[in-house]
Design a protein around this motif. Structure first.
Motif, PDB file in Angstrom:
ATOM      1  N   ASP A  75       4.234   6.152  -4.831  1.00  0.00           N
ATOM      2  CA  ASP A  75       4.485   5.977  -6.346  1.00  0.00           C
ATOM      3  C   ASP A  75       3.544   6.819  -7.121  1.00  0.00           C
ATOM      4  O   ASP A  75       4.055   7.390  -8.201  1.00  0.00           O
ATOM      5  CB  ASP A  75       4.857   4.594  -6.771  1.00  0.00           C
ATOM      6  CG  ASP A  75       6.270   4.444  -7.138  1.00  0.00           C
ATOM      7  OD1 ASP A  75       6.981   5.588  -6.974  1.00  0.00           O
ATOM      8  OD2 ASP A  75       6.699   3.345  -7.172  1.00  0.00           O
ATOM      9  N   TYR A  76       2.270   6.197  -7.113  1.00  0.00           N
ATOM     10  CA  TYR A  76       1.256   6.789  -7.828  1.00  0.00           C
ATOM     11  C   TYR A  76       0.256   7.759  -7.372  1.00  0.00           C
ATOM     12  O   TYR A  76      -0.084   8.787  -7.961  1.00  0.00           O
ATOM     13  CB  TYR A  76       0.473   5.355  -8.363  1.00  0.00           C
ATOM     14  CG  TYR A  76       1.578   4.573  -9.006  1.00  0.00           C
ATOM     15  CD1 TYR A  76       2.195   4.726 -10.313  1.00  0.00           C
ATOM     16  CD2 TYR A  76       1.844   3.267  -8.474  1.00  0.00           C
ATOM     17  CE1 TYR A  76       3.195   3.983 -10.834  1.00  0.00           C
ATOM     18  CE2 TYR A  76       2.807   2.367  -8.931  1.00  0.00           C
ATOM     19  CZ  TYR A  76       3.356   2.524 -10.192  1.00  0.00           C
ATOM     20  OH  TYR A  76       4.269   1.831 -10.541  1.00  0.00           O
ATOM     21  N   VAL A  77      -0.354   7.298  -6.184  1.00  0.00           N
ATOM     22  CA  VAL A  77      -1.530   8.318  -5.800  1.00  0.00           C
ATOM     23  C   VAL A  77      -0.808   9.513  -5.451  1.00  0.00           C
ATOM     24  O   VAL A  77      -1.576  10.594  -5.589  1.00  0.00           O
ATOM     25  CB  VAL A  77      -2.285   7.666  -4.359  1.00  0.00           C
ATOM     26  CG1 VAL A  77      -3.355   8.188  -3.938  1.00  0.00           C
ATOM     27  CG2 VAL A  77      -2.598   5.903  -4.952  1.00  0.00           C
ATOM     28  N   TYR A  78       0.041   9.608  -4.350  1.00  0.00           N
ATOM     29  CA  TYR A  78       0.028  10.880  -3.598  1.00  0.00           C
ATOM     30  C   TYR A  78       0.724  11.862  -4.738  1.00  0.00           C
ATOM     31  O   TYR A  78       0.672  13.094  -4.971  1.00  0.00           O
ATOM     32  CB  TYR A  78       1.430  10.524  -2.534  1.00  0.00           C
ATOM     33  CG  TYR A  78       1.512  11.834  -1.389  1.00  0.00           C
ATOM     34  CD1 TYR A  78       0.650  12.672  -1.410  1.00  0.00           C
ATOM     35  CD2 TYR A  78       2.517  11.536  -0.542  1.00  0.00           C
ATOM     36  CE1 TYR A  78       0.856  13.650  -0.660  1.00  0.00           C
ATOM     37  CE2 TYR A  78       2.405  12.506   0.326  1.00  0.00           C
ATOM     38  CZ  TYR A  78       1.802  13.722   0.357  1.00  0.00           C
ATOM     39  OH  TYR A  78       1.861  14.759   1.232  1.00  0.00           O
ATOM     40  N   HIS A 104       0.162  12.079  -7.812  1.00  0.00           N
ATOM     41  CA  HIS A 104      -0.709  12.686  -8.498  1.00  0.00           C
ATOM     42  C   HIS A 104      -1.495  13.888  -7.791  1.00  0.00           C
ATOM     43  O   HIS A 104      -1.904  14.760  -8.749  1.00  0.00           O
ATOM     44  CB  HIS A 104      -2.076  11.499  -8.440  1.00  0.00           C
ATOM     45  CG  HIS A 104      -3.134  11.795  -9.488  1.00  0.00           C
ATOM     46  ND1 HIS A 104      -2.575  11.690 -11.008  1.00  0.00           N
ATOM     47  CD2 HIS A 104      -4.207  12.372  -9.533  1.00  0.00           C
ATOM     48  CE1 HIS A 104      -3.726  11.865 -11.433  1.00  0.00           C
ATOM     49  NE2 HIS A 104      -4.754  12.238 -10.782  1.00  0.00           N
ATOM     50  N   PHE A 105      -1.528  14.009  -6.772  1.00  0.00           N
ATOM     51  CA  PHE A 105      -2.014  15.212  -6.064  1.00  0.00           C
ATOM     52  C   PHE A 105      -1.353  16.193  -5.852  1.00  0.00           C
ATOM     53  O   PHE A 105      -1.303  17.370  -5.803  1.00  0.00           O
ATOM     54  CB  PHE A 105      -2.732  14.851  -4.736  1.00  0.00           C
ATOM     55  CG  PHE A 105      -3.911  13.808  -4.923  1.00  0.00           C
ATOM     56  CD1 PHE A 105      -5.294  14.359  -5.678  1.00  0.00           C
ATOM     57  CD2 PHE A 105      -3.851  12.501  -4.815  1.00  0.00           C
ATOM     58  CE1 PHE A 105      -6.256  13.525  -5.641  1.00  0.00           C
ATOM     59  CE2 PHE A 105      -4.921  11.604  -5.100  1.00  0.00           C
ATOM     60  CZ  PHE A 105      -6.105  12.169  -5.405  1.00  0.00           C
ATOM     61  N   LEU A 132       0.915  -1.432   0.049  1.00  0.00           N
ATOM     62  CA  LEU A 132       0.088  -0.012  -0.015  1.00  0.00           C
ATOM     63  C   LEU A 132       0.685   1.200   0.015  1.00  0.00           C
ATOM     64  O   LEU A 132       0.602   2.243  -0.701  1.00  0.00           O
ATOM     65  CB  LEU A 132      -0.861   0.171   1.125  1.00  0.00           C
ATOM     66  CG  LEU A 132      -2.147   1.075   0.997  1.00  0.00           C
ATOM     67  CD1 LEU A 132      -3.012   0.363   0.240  1.00  0.00           C
ATOM     68  CD2 LEU A 132      -2.682   0.934   2.506  1.00  0.00           C
ATOM     69  N   ILE A 158       2.321   1.885  -3.410  1.00  0.00           N
ATOM     70  CA  ILE A 158       1.355   2.412  -4.436  1.00  0.00           C
ATOM     71  C   ILE A 158       1.096   3.798  -4.084  1.00  0.00           C
ATOM     72  O   ILE A 158       1.050   4.571  -4.934  1.00  0.00           O
ATOM     73  CB  ILE A 158       0.059   1.416  -4.357  1.00  0.00           C
ATOM     74  CG1 ILE A 158       0.535   0.083  -4.842  1.00  0.00           C
ATOM     75  CG2 ILE A 158      -1.076   2.183  -5.083  1.00  0.00           C
ATOM     76  CD1 ILE A 158      -0.869  -1.011  -4.646  1.00  0.00           C
ATOM     77  N   VAL A 159       0.929   3.979  -2.858  1.00  0.00           N
ATOM     78  CA  VAL A 159       0.456   5.445  -2.776  1.00  0.00           C
ATOM     79  C   VAL A 159       1.685   6.335  -2.730  1.00  0.00           C
ATOM     80  O   VAL A 159       1.400   7.495  -3.395  1.00  0.00           O
ATOM     81  CB  VAL A 159       0.035   5.435  -1.104  1.00  0.00           C
ATOM     82  CG1 VAL A 159       0.066   7.044  -0.566  1.00  0.00           C
ATOM     83  CG2 VAL A 159      -1.358   4.904  -0.725  1.00  0.00           C
ATOM     84  N   SER A 163       5.610  15.386  -3.991  1.00  0.00           N
ATOM     85  CA  SER A 163       5.614  14.704  -3.082  1.00  0.00           C
ATOM     86  C   SER A 163       6.605  13.427  -2.648  1.00  0.00           C
ATOM     87  O   SER A 163       6.981  13.282  -1.547  1.00  0.00           O
ATOM     88  CB  SER A 163       4.081  13.690  -2.932  1.00  0.00           C
ATOM     89  OG  SER A 163       4.522  12.555  -3.765  1.00  0.00           O
TER      90      SER A 163
END
Lengths: 254, 252
Positions: free
Chosen positions: A25-28, A30-31, A19, A22-23, A35
């Motif tokens: 590398d990709y999610v955080y 993105h925003f 998790l 993923i967060v 980051s």
């Protein structure tokens, strides 16, 4: 079954790591596009660990840190054990020293860092001094405690069998007190390692504490994470080493 | 008689203080004019303590540190005690979380300072986090140990007397409280240790800041004051905790 059961215990840990990856590398990103400068994925931590391991920098800093801890810790044992033993042997001396110890003991070892910096400047001596202060108290207190806890029956039977005072001390009291002395040494070593990190953060230009502080200046959070894990691992290994030595050297301990 | 004996026990302490005073006041300046800056006599520390206390500076810094310690500790307690009870009761949860605890626990709280500075900057939140992380594990482990320490005989006795799950839970808590208290006592003592280091690295208030600032300004007697104040607070806090324990959980 045993292996499978053990692997199953790591399910949550694995899930957290995945998790996190993923967060980070990709999610955080993105925003927040920047980051990665504050929240690195675990893969980046592994990567930087590998790089520093190959360049030898990690080992160099770890060697500095270990050298300081072991010097300060050895000094603390060399002073603390004899002091504790002498306090256990002579009640008058013990009452006198206890008061001094009780006044100094509540002061957190970290609070000695500024004084160490003033007296010794930035460098090894400062770290060794603070580590010495931090680890000498648990050694002294546990040595005294160990001598107090020796069973009076043991002492009386040795005396009634004709043991001299010296033999009583070296052959009965000391072996009976040793397990407790080792407890003090263990506590001292874990204190020493914790204090070392602080002293390197504040007043040093090498060592693992310096390395993680430098990661902040460099804007490399993966370096900070890696440094933390290495510090934790070495602390764990030091403790495991003492426990292994204890089993080996003190087989009479329960 | 007892007073005399007490004064007698402090003999070495008094001798050391007097020697220190004489050494710093007369011997050091004779050796080197600047040496007294490094080791001022204890009387100078007492004078500085009065000055600081009169100006109110000492209280402000102490209050700033105390707020950080107690906020961080409270956050840790709110998570660690319920989680510890759950981990003590559920074997699955314990086994699942054990590897994570095993990796995080050996990391000294101080080592979290650089990364938290990146996350929170030089703020009180960063200090809370360091205290939180530092006090979390002693609380958690002592809570788990407390729940595990419930005597099986008591449990069976309760069951055979017709205890419901609710009663059994109350019994477990009752049995775990002394151990939880040990966790509270350990972690609060540790909290005061850690805040000093944390404030030395990144803060502009607090007792840790006071002493690292005194070092920069070469006001060595203020170091004595700060160190002594920190030690006193830790000591008084511990005395208060023991007092509370004897009132609130007398079976501990």
């Amino acid at each position: 079954m045993g292996v499978w059961g053990r692997m199953r215990d790591f399910a949550t840990t694995l899930a957290v790591l995945v998790l996190w990856e993923i967060v980070a590398d990709y999610v955080y990103p993105h925003f927040v596009p920047t980051s990665r400068n504050i929240f690195p994925p675990p893969s980046a931590v592994i990567m930087i660990a590998w790089q520093l391991l190959i360049s030898g920098e990690l080992l160099r800093h770890a060697a500095y840190s270990l050298g300081r801890v072991l010097t300060g810790f050895a000094l603390a044992c060399a002073v603390g054990v004899p002091l504790g033993l002498s306090m256990g042997a002579w009640p008058f001396w013990r009452r006198q020293v206890s008061v001094v110890v009780e006044v100094l003991r509540p002061i957190p070892p970290f609070a000695w860092i500024p004084l160490g910096l003033l007296w010794f400047g930035v460098g090894d001596e400062q770290s060794v001094f603070v580590i010495f202060i931090a680890s000498v108290f648990p050694v002294v207190l546990n040595t005294v405690f160990g001598i107090d806890a020796v069973e009076p029956v043991l002492k009386r039977s040795a005396l009634s069998l004709g043991a001299s005072k010296w033999r009583l001390f070296t052959r009965v009291i000391l072996p009976a007190a040793l397990p407790q002395i080792v407890v003090g040494i263990r506590i001292a070593l874990s204190f020493a390692w914790m204090v070392l990190v602080a002293s390197e953060l504040i007043g040093s230009t090498s060592g693992l504490g310096y390395l993680i502080l430098d990661s902040r200046n460099l804007g490399l959070p993966s370096l900070a994470f890696m440094g933390m894990l290495v510090i934790g691992l070495i602390g764990y290994l030091l403790d495991a080493g003492i426990r292994a030595a204890e089993r080996l050297l003190l087989p009479w301990r329960g | 008689m007892t007073l005399l004996r007490r004064a007698n026990a402090a003999g070495l302490l008094i001798v050391l203080l007097v020697l220190w005073e004489i050494f710093s006041r007369f011997a050091l300046p004779a050796l080197d004019t600047s040496a007294q800056l490094l080791l001022p006599p204890p009387s100078q520390g007492v004078r500085d303590a009065f000055n600081l206390a009169q100006q109110g500076v000492l209280w402000q810094h102490a209050a700033a540190s105390a707020k950080r310690v107690y906020v961080g500790f409270l956050a840790a307690a709110l998570i660690a005690i319920p989680l510890g009870i759950a981990m003590g009761l559920s074997r699955t949860l314990l086994r699942q979380l054990n590897p994570l605890v095993g990796v995080l626990r050996p990391i000294p709280p101080i080592a979290w300072i650089p990364i938290t500075l990146l996350w929170f900057g030089v703020t009180d939140v960063q200090q809370y986090f360091i205290i939180f992380i530092g006090t979390l594990f002693p609380l958690l482990l002592n809570t788990i140990a407390g729940v595990h320490g419930l005597d099986p005989v008591l449990q069976r006795a309760a069951l055979s007397l017709g205890a419901r799950p609710k009663n059994l839970f109350a019994l477990t808590l009752h049995a775990a409280l002394p151990s939880i208290f040990v966790g509270v006592r350990t972690s609060l003592a540790l909290g005061w240790f850690i805040i000093i280091a944390s404030e030395m690295v990144s803060a502009s208030t607090g007792l840790g800041f006071l002493i690292i600032e005194a070092r920069t300004a070469m006001i060595t007697e203020r170091l004595y004051v700060g160190m002594f104040a920190i030690g006193m607070i830790g000591f008084l806090q511990d005395q208060l905790l023991v007092f509370l324990r004897d009132r609130l959980i007398p079976w501990a």
